[in-house]
Design a protein around this motif. Structure first.
Motif: not given
Length: 200
Positions: A1, A4, A68, A94, A96-98, A123, A126
């Protein structure tokens, strides 16, 4: 995110008197929207060193502190251990990534987190999926401030525009209000803060 790496560097010295005071005010603003939650689960999303969530532990059955930054999460773990807190857990992750873990909560709150996220909609979408039906997402952040110029954070939010985005995603009963105005609290500028409540 977002940012970080910067939070990794400042984790050990993050808890300044100013941040502790802002966190207390933020927790109080969030608490105004928390009703009958003694049996409910909450997530402190982008928890940092846990300053906001630790002020809200008494409201919930349990709180998951999610961030994160491993160093920030370590700070929360130390506090949980030192204070012998029984109804809290931590997760370094995270959004945004995972891929989405199997998380569910009745309340999610995020204080001064959204301004670090370049594209808020994915985000927020989610987080909508993580909420149980009827659950609340509570956002504390800065009102838009044109005096703030930064390449690492947004300059705050227009509450009406943020409400529109929340409704577009599917949130309902969206309401917000400005609860605090302070001197030099946002990138060295005078600023105001709002709390927004929304439901799934």
């Amino acid at each position: 995110m977002g940012n970080t790496d910067k939070f990794e560097m400042i984790a050990a010295m993050y808890d300044t008197p100013e941040r502790i005071q802002i966190a207390k005010l933020s927790a109080e603003a969030i608490g105004e929207y928390v009703k009958d939650a003694k049996g409910k689960q909450a997530i402190d999303f982008g928890c940092g060193t846990g300053l906001v969530g630790l002020n809200l532990l008494h409201e919930f059955n349990s709180v998951l502190f999610l961030d994160t930054s491993p160093n920030m999460i370590d700070q929360v773990k130390h506090k949980i251990s030192r204070l012998a807190i029984q109804n809290a857990d931590t997760l370094c992750f995270d959004f945004e990534k995972e891929g989405l873990p199997d998380l569910h909560a009745d309340y999610i709150f995020m204080a001064q987190v959204l301004l670090h996220i370049p594209d808020a909609e994915p985000v927020l979408s989610r987080l909508y999926d993580v909420l149980n039906e009827g659950g609340h997402l509570l956002i504390v952040d800065f009102d838009r401030n044109d005096n703030v110029v930064s390449d690492i954070v947004r300059n705050g939010f227009d509450q009406a525009e943020l409400k529109e985005l929340m409704v577009k995603i599917g949130y309902r009963d969206v309401q917000s209000n400005t609860f605090y105005t302070g001197n030099k609290i946002f990138m060295g500028q005078d600023a105001s803060m709002f709390v927004l409540d929304s439901r799934k």
